[in-house]
Design an enzyme around this catalytic site. Structure first.
Site, mmCIF file in Angstrom:
data_model
loop_
_atom_site.group_PDB
_atom_site.id
_atom_site.type_symbol
_atom_site.label_atom_id
_atom_site.label_comp_id
_atom_site.label_asym_id
_atom_site.label_seq_id
_atom_site.Cartn_x
_atom_site.Cartn_y
_atom_site.Cartn_z
ATOM 1 N N CYS A 265 0.891 -1.173 0.000
ATOM 2 C CA CYS A 265 0.000 0.000 0.000
ATOM 3 C C CYS A 265 0.922 1.214 0.000
ATOM 4 O O CYS A 265 1.140 1.843 1.030
ATOM 5 C CB CYS A 265 -0.887 -0.012 1.249
ATOM 6 S SG CYS A 265 -1.957 -1.456 1.344
ATOM 7 N N ASP A 333 1.667 -1.241 4.861
ATOM 8 C CA ASP A 333 1.335 -0.001 5.591
ATOM 9 C C ASP A 333 -0.132 0.286 5.264
ATOM 10 O O ASP A 333 -0.446 1.085 4.388
ATOM 11 C CB ASP A 333 2.259 1.121 5.089
ATOM 12 C CG ASP A 333 2.111 2.410 5.874
ATOM 13 O OD1 ASP A 333 1.960 2.347 7.103
ATOM 14 O OD2 ASP A 333 2.135 3.485 5.241
ATOM 15 N N CYS A 386 -0.917 4.128 11.002
ATOM 16 C CA CYS A 386 -0.779 5.399 11.729
ATOM 17 C C CYS A 386 -2.028 5.593 12.583
ATOM 18 O O CYS A 386 -2.522 6.710 12.713
ATOM 19 C CB CYS A 386 -0.533 6.571 10.791
ATOM 20 S SG CYS A 386 -1.893 6.886 9.663
HETATM 21 C C1 LIG Z 1 -1.635 4.537 4.748
HETATM 22 S S1 LIG Z 1 -1.722 4.828 3.058
HETATM 23 C C2 LIG Z 1 -0.089 4.385 2.571
HETATM 24 C C3 LIG Z 1 0.945 5.443 2.855
HETATM 25 C C4 LIG Z 1 2.286 5.087 2.241
HETATM 26 N N1 LIG Z 1 2.770 3.809 2.679
HETATM 27 C C5 LIG Z 1 3.336 6.140 2.523
HETATM 28 O O1 LIG Z 1 4.141 5.980 3.436
HETATM 29 O O2 LIG Z 1 3.372 7.156 1.815
HETATM 30 C C6 LIG Z 1 -2.637 3.448 2.491
HETATM 31 C C7 LIG Z 1 -2.711 3.317 0.977
HETATM 32 O O3 LIG Z 1 -3.357 2.060 0.713
HETATM 33 C C8 LIG Z 1 -4.043 2.166 -0.515
HETATM 34 N N2 LIG Z 1 -4.991 1.023 -0.560
HETATM 35 C C9 LIG Z 1 -6.177 0.880 0.063
HETATM 36 N N3 LIG Z 1 -6.707 -0.328 -0.189
HETATM 37 C C10 LIG Z 1 -5.825 -0.972 -0.995
HETATM 38 C C11 LIG Z 1 -5.817 -2.258 -1.605
HETATM 39 N N4 LIG Z 1 -6.804 -3.129 -1.424
HETATM 40 N N5 LIG Z 1 -4.754 -2.592 -2.378
HETATM 41 C C12 LIG Z 1 -3.743 -1.698 -2.565
HETATM 42 N N6 LIG Z 1 -3.706 -0.475 -2.023
HETATM 43 C C13 LIG Z 1 -4.732 -0.119 -1.235
HETATM 44 C C14 LIG Z 1 -4.657 3.550 -0.441
HETATM 45 O O4 LIG Z 1 -4.940 4.021 -1.746
HETATM 46 C C15 LIG Z 1 -3.557 4.349 0.250
HETATM 47 O O5 LIG Z 1 -2.760 5.011 -0.713
#
Ligand SMILES: C[S@@+](CC[C@H](N)C(=O)[O-])C[C@H]1O[C@@H](n2cnc3c(N)ncnc32)[C@H](O)[C@@H]1O
EC number: 2.1.1.176
Length: 448
Positions: A265, A333, A386
Protein backbone atom coordinates in the site's frame (compact mmCIF):
# COMPACT_ATOMS: atom_id res chain seq x y z
CA UNK A 1 -16.32 44.63 5.01
CA UNK A 2 -13.92 45.92 7.71
CA UNK A 3 -10.44 44.36 7.53
CA UNK A 4 -10.48 42.95 11.06
CA UNK A 5 -13.59 40.95 10.22
CA UNK A 6 -12.15 39.32 7.09
CA UNK A 7 -10.31 36.51 8.85
CA UNK A 8 -13.47 35.60 10.82
CA UNK A 9 -15.63 36.01 7.73
CA UNK A 10 -13.41 33.63 5.76
CA UNK A 11 -13.44 31.18 8.68
CA UNK A 12 -17.22 31.34 8.82
CA UNK A 13 -17.64 30.67 5.07
CA UNK A 14 -15.28 27.69 5.25
CA UNK A 15 -17.12 26.28 8.28
CA UNK A 16 -20.39 26.59 6.38
CA UNK A 17 -18.90 24.56 3.51
CA UNK A 18 -17.66 21.94 5.99
CA UNK A 19 -21.23 21.65 7.30
CA UNK A 20 -22.29 20.86 3.73
CA UNK A 21 -19.81 17.95 3.64
CA UNK A 22 -16.57 19.54 2.35
CA UNK A 23 -13.18 18.52 3.75
CA UNK A 24 -11.68 21.32 5.88
CA UNK A 25 -8.45 21.75 3.86
CA UNK A 26 -10.27 21.67 0.49
CA UNK A 27 -12.88 24.21 1.66
CA UNK A 28 -10.15 26.54 2.99
CA UNK A 29 -8.16 26.38 -0.23
CA UNK A 30 -11.29 27.10 -2.32
CA UNK A 31 -12.45 30.11 -0.25
CA UNK A 32 -9.08 31.70 0.41
CA UNK A 33 -8.81 32.86 -3.23
CA UNK A 34 -11.76 35.23 -2.71
CA UNK A 35 -10.02 37.10 0.11
CA UNK A 36 -6.86 39.14 -0.22
CA UNK A 37 -5.74 38.65 3.35
CA UNK A 38 -2.45 39.63 4.96
CA UNK A 39 -0.38 36.64 6.13
CA UNK A 40 -1.30 37.32 9.76
CA UNK A 41 -5.05 37.27 8.99
CA UNK A 42 -4.67 34.13 6.89
CA UNK A 43 -2.98 32.45 9.86
CA UNK A 44 -5.81 33.58 12.17
CA UNK A 45 -8.46 32.27 9.75
CA UNK A 46 -6.66 28.92 9.50
CA UNK A 47 -6.36 28.66 13.28
CA UNK A 48 -10.05 29.53 13.71
CA UNK A 49 -11.19 26.96 11.15
CA UNK A 50 -9.09 24.01 12.30
CA UNK A 51 -9.44 24.97 15.97
CA UNK A 52 -13.24 25.19 15.96
CA UNK A 53 -13.56 21.97 13.99
CA UNK A 54 -11.29 20.14 16.46
CA UNK A 55 -12.91 21.65 19.55
CA UNK A 56 -16.47 21.31 18.31
CA UNK A 57 -17.73 19.10 21.13
CA UNK A 58 -16.36 21.43 23.81
CA UNK A 59 -17.76 24.49 22.05
CA UNK A 60 -21.16 22.82 21.65
CA UNK A 61 -21.19 22.03 25.36
CA UNK A 62 -20.62 25.74 26.10
CA UNK A 63 -23.47 26.74 23.77
CA UNK A 64 -25.78 24.25 25.48
CA UNK A 65 -24.77 25.31 28.99
CA UNK A 66 -24.84 29.07 28.45
CA UNK A 67 -27.79 29.30 26.05
CA UNK A 68 -31.50 28.70 26.29
CA UNK A 69 -31.40 25.93 23.68
CA UNK A 70 -28.98 23.06 23.11
CA UNK A 71 -26.30 23.52 20.42
CA UNK A 72 -28.09 21.01 18.15
CA UNK A 73 -31.27 23.09 18.31
CA UNK A 74 -29.57 26.35 17.31
CA UNK A 75 -29.73 27.46 13.65
CA UNK A 76 -26.61 26.01 11.95
CA UNK A 77 -25.12 29.41 11.06
CA UNK A 78 -25.63 30.83 14.55
CA UNK A 79 -24.02 27.71 16.01
CA UNK A 80 -20.91 28.23 13.86
CA UNK A 81 -20.73 31.92 14.79
CA UNK A 82 -20.90 30.98 18.48
CA UNK A 83 -18.18 28.36 17.94
CA UNK A 84 -15.94 31.10 16.57
CA UNK A 85 -16.68 33.42 19.49
CA UNK A 86 -16.19 30.83 22.24
CA UNK A 87 -13.07 29.47 20.55
CA UNK A 88 -11.40 32.89 20.66
CA UNK A 89 -12.40 33.45 24.29
CA UNK A 90 -11.28 30.04 25.49
CA UNK A 91 -8.21 29.22 23.40
CA UNK A 92 -6.72 32.38 21.79
CA UNK A 93 -4.72 34.40 24.31
CA UNK A 94 -3.71 36.92 21.64
CA UNK A 95 -7.32 38.03 20.97
CA UNK A 96 -8.59 40.48 23.64
CA UNK A 97 -11.99 39.53 25.08
CA UNK A 98 -13.74 42.67 23.80
CA UNK A 99 -12.42 42.03 20.27
CA UNK A 100 -13.68 38.42 20.37
CA UNK A 101 -17.15 39.61 21.43
CA UNK A 102 -17.40 42.60 19.06
CA UNK A 103 -16.22 40.73 15.95
CA UNK A 104 -18.53 37.80 16.67
CA UNK A 105 -21.54 40.09 17.11
CA UNK A 106 -20.63 41.89 13.87
CA UNK A 107 -20.27 38.57 12.08
CA UNK A 108 -23.83 37.69 13.13
CA UNK A 109 -25.02 41.02 11.71
CA UNK A 110 -23.18 40.46 8.41
CA UNK A 111 -24.86 37.11 8.09
CA UNK A 112 -28.25 38.81 8.47
CA UNK A 113 -28.67 37.24 11.87
CA UNK A 114 -28.95 40.71 13.39
CA UNK A 115 -31.94 39.76 15.50
CA UNK A 116 -29.85 37.11 17.17
CA UNK A 117 -26.80 39.30 17.74
CA UNK A 118 -28.14 40.06 21.24
CA UNK A 119 -28.09 36.32 21.99
CA UNK A 120 -24.49 36.09 20.78
CA UNK A 121 -23.48 39.10 22.87
CA UNK A 122 -25.23 37.76 25.98
CA UNK A 123 -23.74 34.27 25.81
CA UNK A 124 -20.19 35.45 25.19
CA UNK A 125 -20.40 38.03 27.99
CA UNK A 126 -21.75 35.39 30.36
CA UNK A 127 -18.67 33.26 29.56
CA UNK A 128 -16.40 36.23 30.36
CA UNK A 129 -18.23 36.89 33.67
CA UNK A 130 -17.95 33.29 34.86
CA UNK A 131 -14.31 33.14 33.82
CA UNK A 132 -13.52 36.40 35.64
CA UNK A 133 -15.16 34.98 38.80
CA UNK A 134 -12.55 32.21 38.72
CA UNK A 135 -14.86 29.42 37.50
CA UNK A 136 -14.42 27.35 34.39
CA UNK A 137 -17.61 28.20 32.48
CA UNK A 138 -17.48 24.67 31.06
CA UNK A 139 -19.18 22.21 33.40
CA UNK A 140 -18.18 18.58 33.11
CA UNK A 141 -20.34 15.51 33.84
CA UNK A 142 -19.38 12.93 36.47
CA UNK A 143 -18.92 10.13 33.94
CA UNK A 144 -15.15 9.86 33.25
CA UNK A 145 -15.40 9.05 29.53
CA UNK A 146 -17.92 11.76 28.76
CA UNK A 147 -16.01 14.24 30.87
CA UNK A 148 -12.76 13.68 28.92
CA UNK A 149 -14.69 13.69 25.64
CA UNK A 150 -16.26 17.09 26.41
CA UNK A 151 -13.16 18.67 27.95
CA UNK A 152 -10.83 17.73 25.06
CA UNK A 153 -13.47 17.41 22.33
CA UNK A 154 -13.50 13.77 21.25
CA UNK A 155 -16.30 11.29 20.62
CA UNK A 156 -16.70 8.89 23.55
CA UNK A 157 -15.71 5.84 21.47
CA UNK A 158 -12.21 7.22 20.83
CA UNK A 159 -11.67 7.92 24.53
CA UNK A 160 -12.88 4.37 25.30
CA UNK A 161 -10.51 2.87 22.71
CA UNK A 162 -7.52 4.64 24.31
CA UNK A 163 -8.65 3.66 27.80
CA UNK A 164 -8.11 0.05 26.74
CA UNK A 165 -4.41 0.82 26.22
CA UNK A 166 -3.46 3.68 28.56
CA UNK A 167 -3.86 4.91 32.14
CA UNK A 168 -6.43 7.70 32.65
CA UNK A 169 -3.79 10.42 32.98
CA UNK A 170 -2.15 9.35 29.71
CA UNK A 171 -5.48 9.35 27.88
CA UNK A 172 -6.01 12.94 28.94
CA UNK A 173 -2.50 13.95 27.82
CA UNK A 174 -2.93 12.16 24.49
CA UNK A 175 -6.27 13.92 23.88
CA UNK A 176 -4.67 17.29 24.56
CA UNK A 177 -1.62 16.52 22.36
CA UNK A 178 -3.77 15.99 19.28
CA UNK A 179 -5.39 19.41 19.76
CA UNK A 180 -2.18 21.24 18.87
CA UNK A 181 -1.03 22.52 15.48
CA UNK A 182 1.02 19.83 13.68
CA UNK A 183 4.78 20.12 13.17
CA UNK A 184 6.59 19.33 9.93
CA UNK A 185 9.40 16.76 9.83
CA UNK A 186 11.71 16.00 6.94
CA UNK A 187 13.65 12.91 5.99
CA UNK A 188 16.97 13.75 4.41
CA UNK A 189 17.72 11.73 1.26
CA UNK A 190 21.09 10.25 2.25
CA UNK A 191 21.86 9.47 -1.42
CA UNK A 192 21.63 13.13 -2.51
CA UNK A 193 22.44 15.22 0.57
CA UNK A 194 23.29 15.16 4.27
CA UNK A 195 21.75 16.37 7.52
CA UNK A 196 24.36 19.15 7.73
CA UNK A 197 23.78 20.38 4.19
CA UNK A 198 19.98 20.47 4.58
CA UNK A 199 20.15 22.11 8.01
CA UNK A 200 22.51 24.81 6.70
CA UNK A 201 20.32 25.50 3.65
CA UNK A 202 17.11 25.73 5.69
CA UNK A 203 18.73 27.86 8.40
CA UNK A 204 20.04 30.26 5.71
CA UNK A 205 16.46 30.44 4.45
CA UNK A 206 15.42 31.71 7.91
CA UNK A 207 13.91 28.51 9.35
CA UNK A 208 14.64 26.95 12.73
CA UNK A 209 15.53 23.28 12.27
CA UNK A 210 16.37 20.53 14.77
CA UNK A 211 17.81 17.07 14.11
CA UNK A 212 15.94 14.19 15.76
CA UNK A 213 17.83 12.65 18.70
CA UNK A 214 16.89 9.03 18.04
CA UNK A 215 16.21 8.84 14.30
CA UNK A 216 19.06 9.30 11.81
CA UNK A 217 18.38 11.67 8.87
CA UNK A 218 15.22 13.07 10.50
CA UNK A 219 14.78 16.83 10.95
CA UNK A 220 12.04 18.87 12.57
CA UNK A 221 11.14 22.37 11.37
CA UNK A 222 10.15 24.64 14.25
CA UNK A 223 7.51 27.22 13.29
CA UNK A 224 5.80 28.06 10.02
CA UNK A 225 7.42 26.93 6.73
CA UNK A 226 5.46 28.74 4.02
CA UNK A 227 5.18 26.90 0.71
CA UNK A 228 7.14 23.68 1.19
CA UNK A 229 7.96 23.35 -2.51
CA UNK A 230 9.83 26.63 -2.43
CA UNK A 231 12.23 25.56 0.33
CA UNK A 232 15.87 24.97 -0.61
CA UNK A 233 16.65 21.40 -1.65
CA UNK A 234 13.10 20.49 -2.68
CA UNK A 235 13.69 20.48 -6.44
CA UNK A 236 17.08 18.84 -5.96
CA UNK A 237 15.50 15.92 -4.07
CA UNK A 238 17.52 16.49 -0.90
CA UNK A 239 14.61 15.69 1.38
CA UNK A 240 11.04 14.47 1.66
CA UNK A 241 8.32 15.58 4.10
CA UNK A 242 7.70 12.61 6.40
CA UNK A 243 6.93 12.48 10.10
CA UNK A 244 9.71 10.99 12.24
CA UNK A 245 7.51 8.13 13.40
CA UNK A 246 6.67 7.17 9.80
CA UNK A 247 10.42 7.05 9.15
CA UNK A 248 10.78 4.33 11.79
CA UNK A 249 8.74 1.88 9.67
CA UNK A 250 11.36 1.49 6.92
CA UNK A 251 14.05 0.94 9.58
CA UNK A 252 11.95 -1.93 10.91
CA UNK A 253 11.72 -3.41 7.38
CA UNK A 254 15.54 -3.06 7.25
CA UNK A 255 15.88 -3.65 3.48
CA UNK A 256 19.28 -4.73 2.13
CA UNK A 257 20.92 -3.80 -1.21
CA UNK A 258 19.97 -6.22 -4.00
CA UNK A 259 16.78 -7.51 -2.34
CA UNK A 260 13.22 -7.52 -3.70
CA UNK A 261 10.85 -5.49 -1.53
CA UNK A 262 7.10 -5.14 -2.03
CA UNK A 263 5.37 -2.11 -0.53
CA UNK A 264 1.75 -3.31 -0.78
CA UNK A 265 0.00 0.00 0.00
CA UNK A 266 2.67 2.40 -1.16
CA UNK A 267 1.13 5.70 -2.27
CA UNK A 268 2.12 8.51 -2.06
CA UNK A 269 5.49 6.83 -1.60
CA UNK A 270 6.89 8.16 1.67
CA UNK A 271 8.03 4.71 2.71
CA UNK A 272 8.62 3.28 -0.80
CA UNK A 273 11.21 5.99 -1.41
CA UNK A 274 12.74 5.59 2.04
CA UNK A 275 13.14 1.84 1.44
CA UNK A 276 14.98 2.54 -1.84
CA UNK A 277 17.24 5.07 -0.09
CA UNK A 278 18.11 2.57 2.65
CA UNK A 279 19.07 0.01 -0.03
CA UNK A 280 21.42 2.51 -1.70
CA UNK A 281 19.00 2.36 -4.67
CA UNK A 282 20.29 -1.18 -5.37
CA UNK A 283 17.69 -3.93 -5.88
CA UNK A 284 13.98 -3.88 -6.68
CA UNK A 285 11.25 -1.96 -4.82
CA UNK A 286 7.68 -2.57 -5.98
CA UNK A 287 5.41 0.28 -4.89
CA UNK A 288 1.76 -0.86 -5.20
CA UNK A 289 -1.54 0.92 -4.77
CA UNK A 290 -5.06 0.48 -6.02
CA UNK A 291 -5.63 4.17 -6.82
CA UNK A 292 -3.92 5.35 -9.99
CA UNK A 293 -3.86 9.06 -9.08
CA UNK A 294 -2.11 8.16 -5.83
CA UNK A 295 0.23 5.74 -7.59
CA UNK A 296 1.39 8.64 -9.78
CA UNK A 297 2.57 10.36 -6.63
CA UNK A 298 5.01 7.51 -6.00
CA UNK A 299 6.46 8.10 -9.51
CA UNK A 300 6.71 11.86 -8.93
CA UNK A 301 8.41 11.44 -5.57
CA UNK A 302 10.83 8.78 -6.88
CA UNK A 303 11.73 11.07 -9.80
CA UNK A 304 12.33 14.11 -7.58
CA UNK A 305 14.44 12.07 -5.15
CA UNK A 306 16.31 10.56 -8.16
CA UNK A 307 15.63 6.94 -7.22
CA UNK A 308 15.79 4.31 -9.97
CA UNK A 309 14.93 1.01 -8.29
CA UNK A 310 11.23 1.78 -7.77
CA UNK A 311 8.61 0.16 -10.04
CA UNK A 312 4.93 0.96 -9.51
CA UNK A 313 2.19 -1.67 -9.65
CA UNK A 314 -1.44 -0.67 -9.96
CA UNK A 315 -4.13 -2.92 -8.46
CA UNK A 316 -5.76 -4.41 -5.40
CA UNK A 317 -3.05 -5.97 -3.28
CA UNK A 318 -5.49 -8.64 -2.10
CA UNK A 319 -5.32 -10.05 -5.62
CA UNK A 320 -1.73 -10.16 -6.87
CA UNK A 321 -0.92 -13.86 -7.50
CA UNK A 322 2.18 -12.87 -9.48
CA UNK A 323 3.86 -11.79 -6.22
CA UNK A 324 3.70 -15.33 -4.76
CA UNK A 325 7.01 -16.12 -3.01
CA UNK A 326 9.10 -13.38 -4.68
CA UNK A 327 9.73 -10.93 -1.84
CA UNK A 328 12.62 -10.83 0.60
CA UNK A 329 10.60 -8.28 2.58
CA UNK A 330 7.06 -6.99 2.40
CA UNK A 331 5.77 -3.74 3.86
CA UNK A 332 2.04 -3.60 4.56
CA UNK A 333 1.33 0.00 5.59
CA UNK A 334 -2.40 -0.51 5.56
CA UNK A 335 -5.24 2.00 5.12
CA UNK A 336 -6.38 2.79 8.66
CA UNK A 337 -8.54 5.11 10.76
CA UNK A 338 -5.64 7.55 11.30
CA UNK A 339 -6.19 8.02 15.03
CA UNK A 340 -2.42 8.63 15.34
CA UNK A 341 -2.57 11.70 13.08
CA UNK A 342 -5.69 13.47 14.36
CA UNK A 343 -3.75 16.74 14.75
CA UNK A 344 -3.12 16.77 10.97
CA UNK A 345 -6.77 16.25 10.01
CA UNK A 346 -8.99 18.44 12.17
CA UNK A 347 -12.25 16.77 11.11
CA UNK A 348 -11.01 13.14 11.18
CA UNK A 349 -12.25 12.46 14.72
CA UNK A 350 -15.80 13.29 13.58
CA UNK A 351 -15.60 11.36 10.30
CA UNK A 352 -14.48 7.99 11.69
CA UNK A 353 -16.96 5.79 13.57
CA UNK A 354 -16.87 2.37 15.25
CA UNK A 355 -18.49 1.03 12.05
CA UNK A 356 -15.83 2.51 9.79
CA UNK A 357 -13.17 0.92 12.03
CA UNK A 358 -14.84 -2.49 11.67
CA UNK A 359 -14.78 -2.12 7.86
CA UNK A 360 -11.11 -1.18 7.93
CA UNK A 361 -10.22 -4.17 10.14
CA UNK A 362 -11.76 -6.54 7.56
CA UNK A 363 -9.71 -4.90 4.76
CA UNK A 364 -6.53 -4.97 6.88
CA UNK A 365 -6.99 -8.67 7.67
CA UNK A 366 -7.58 -9.52 4.01
CA UNK A 367 -4.48 -7.59 2.94
CA UNK A 368 -2.38 -9.37 5.57
CA UNK A 369 -3.68 -12.83 4.58
CA UNK A 370 -2.80 -12.11 0.93
CA UNK A 371 0.61 -10.53 1.55
CA UNK A 372 2.07 -13.37 3.65
CA UNK A 373 2.09 -15.53 0.51
CA UNK A 374 4.48 -13.09 -1.18
CA UNK A 375 7.22 -13.60 1.41
CA UNK A 376 10.13 -15.95 0.58
CA UNK A 377 10.70 -18.77 3.14
CA UNK A 378 13.24 -16.76 5.17
CA UNK A 379 11.70 -13.37 4.44
CA UNK A 380 9.82 -10.94 6.69
CA UNK A 381 6.66 -8.84 6.61
CA UNK A 382 6.18 -5.54 8.42
CA UNK A 383 2.61 -4.53 9.26
CA UNK A 384 2.14 -0.85 10.16
CA UNK A 385 -0.59 1.74 10.76
CA UNK A 386 -0.78 5.40 11.73
CA UNK A 387 -3.64 4.65 14.06
CA UNK A 388 -3.89 4.00 17.80
CA UNK A 389 -6.97 1.77 17.81
CA UNK A 390 -6.38 -1.67 19.36
CA UNK A 391 -8.70 -3.44 16.86
CA UNK A 392 -6.50 -2.35 13.95
CA UNK A 393 -3.22 -3.05 15.75
CA UNK A 394 -2.66 -5.29 18.77
CA UNK A 395 -5.88 -7.33 18.48
CA UNK A 396 -5.49 -7.78 14.73
CA UNK A 397 -1.94 -9.11 15.13
CA UNK A 398 -2.88 -11.40 18.04
CA UNK A 399 -5.76 -12.83 15.98
CA UNK A 400 -3.43 -13.33 13.01
CA UNK A 401 -0.83 -15.18 15.14
CA UNK A 402 -3.51 -17.40 16.68
CA UNK A 403 -4.69 -18.35 13.17
CA UNK A 404 -1.13 -18.78 11.84
CA UNK A 405 0.99 -20.61 14.43
CA UNK A 406 3.76 -20.87 11.80
CA UNK A 407 4.32 -17.07 12.06
CA UNK A 408 5.90 -15.14 14.93
CA UNK A 409 6.97 -11.64 15.87
CA UNK A 410 10.60 -10.70 15.23
CA UNK A 411 11.61 -7.76 17.46
CA UNK A 412 14.07 -5.26 15.91
CA UNK A 413 17.81 -5.55 16.57
CA UNK A 414 19.08 -3.62 19.61
CA UNK A 415 20.88 -1.10 17.37
CA UNK A 416 17.77 -0.38 15.28
CA UNK A 417 16.25 3.12 15.60
CA UNK A 418 12.99 1.26 16.33
CA UNK A 419 14.37 -0.52 19.44
CA UNK A 420 13.51 2.28 21.95
CA UNK A 421 9.84 2.01 20.97
CA UNK A 422 9.45 -1.77 21.29
CA UNK A 423 7.10 -3.25 23.88
CA UNK A 424 7.47 -6.61 25.66
CA UNK A 425 5.22 -8.19 22.99
CA UNK A 426 7.80 -7.28 20.32
CA UNK A 427 5.75 -4.73 18.43
CA UNK A 428 6.50 -0.98 18.52
CA UNK A 429 4.01 1.71 19.46
CA UNK A 430 4.72 5.42 19.20
CA UNK A 431 2.61 7.43 21.66
CA UNK A 432 2.54 11.09 20.58
CA UNK A 433 2.15 12.57 24.08
CA UNK A 434 5.28 10.69 25.19
CA UNK A 435 7.44 10.81 22.07
CA UNK A 436 6.20 14.02 20.44
CA UNK A 437 5.64 12.40 17.04
CA UNK A 438 2.64 11.08 15.12
CA UNK A 439 1.09 7.95 16.62
CA UNK A 440 2.21 4.71 14.95
CA UNK A 441 2.05 0.96 15.37
CA UNK A 442 4.47 -1.42 13.63
CA UNK A 443 5.41 -5.05 13.92
CA UNK A 444 7.76 -7.38 12.04
CA UNK A 445 6.50 -10.91 11.35
CA UNK A 446 8.40 -13.96 10.08
CA UNK A 447 7.77 -17.68 9.61
CA UNK A 448 8.97 -19.73 12.58
C1 LIG B 1 -1.64 4.54 4.75
S1 LIG B 1 -1.72 4.83 3.06
C2 LIG B 1 -0.09 4.38 2.57
C3 LIG B 1 0.94 5.44 2.85
C4 LIG B 1 2.29 5.09 2.24
N1 LIG B 1 2.77 3.81 2.68
C5 LIG B 1 3.34 6.14 2.52
O1 LIG B 1 4.14 5.98 3.44
O2 LIG B 1 3.37 7.16 1.82
C6 LIG B 1 -2.64 3.45 2.49
C7 LIG B 1 -2.71 3.32 0.98
O3 LIG B 1 -3.36 2.06 0.71
C8 LIG B 1 -4.04 2.17 -0.51
N2 LIG B 1 -4.99 1.02 -0.56
C9 LIG B 1 -6.18 0.88 0.06
N3 LIG B 1 -6.71 -0.33 -0.19
C10 LIG B 1 -5.82 -0.97 -1.00
C11 LIG B 1 -5.82 -2.26 -1.61
N4 LIG B 1 -6.80 -3.13 -1.42
N5 LIG B 1 -4.75 -2.59 -2.38
C12 LIG B 1 -3.74 -1.70 -2.56
N6 LIG B 1 -3.71 -0.47 -2.02
C13 LIG B 1 -4.73 -0.12 -1.23
C14 LIG B 1 -4.66 3.55 -0.44
O4 LIG B 1 -4.94 4.02 -1.75
C15 LIG B 1 -3.56 4.35 0.25
O5 LIG B 1 -2.76 5.01 -0.71
Amino acid sequence: MPEHLSARQLAFLVLRDIDKGAFADVALERNIRNFSLAAVDRRLATELIYGTVRRQRTLDALITQLGKRSAEQQPAELRRILHLGFYQLRYLDQVPEHAAVDTTVQLAKYQRLGKLSGVVNGMLRQYIRLHAAGDDPLQLPADAVESLGILHSYPDWIVQAWQQLLAADDVSKLCEWFNQTPKIDLRVNRLRSSIDQVMAALTDHGLMVQPHEQIPHALRIVGATGNIRQLPGYDEGWWMVQDSSAQLVSYLVDPQPGETIIDACGAPGGKTTHLAELMGDQGRVLGCDRTSSRLNKICQNAKRLQLNTIETVMGDSRQQPKFQGIADRVLLDVPCSGLGTLHRHADARWRQTPNSIAGLVTLQQELLEAAIDWVKPRGVLVYSTCTLHPDENQTLIQTFLARHPDWEIQPPAKASPVAPFVTEQGWATVWPHQQNMDGFFMVKLQRC
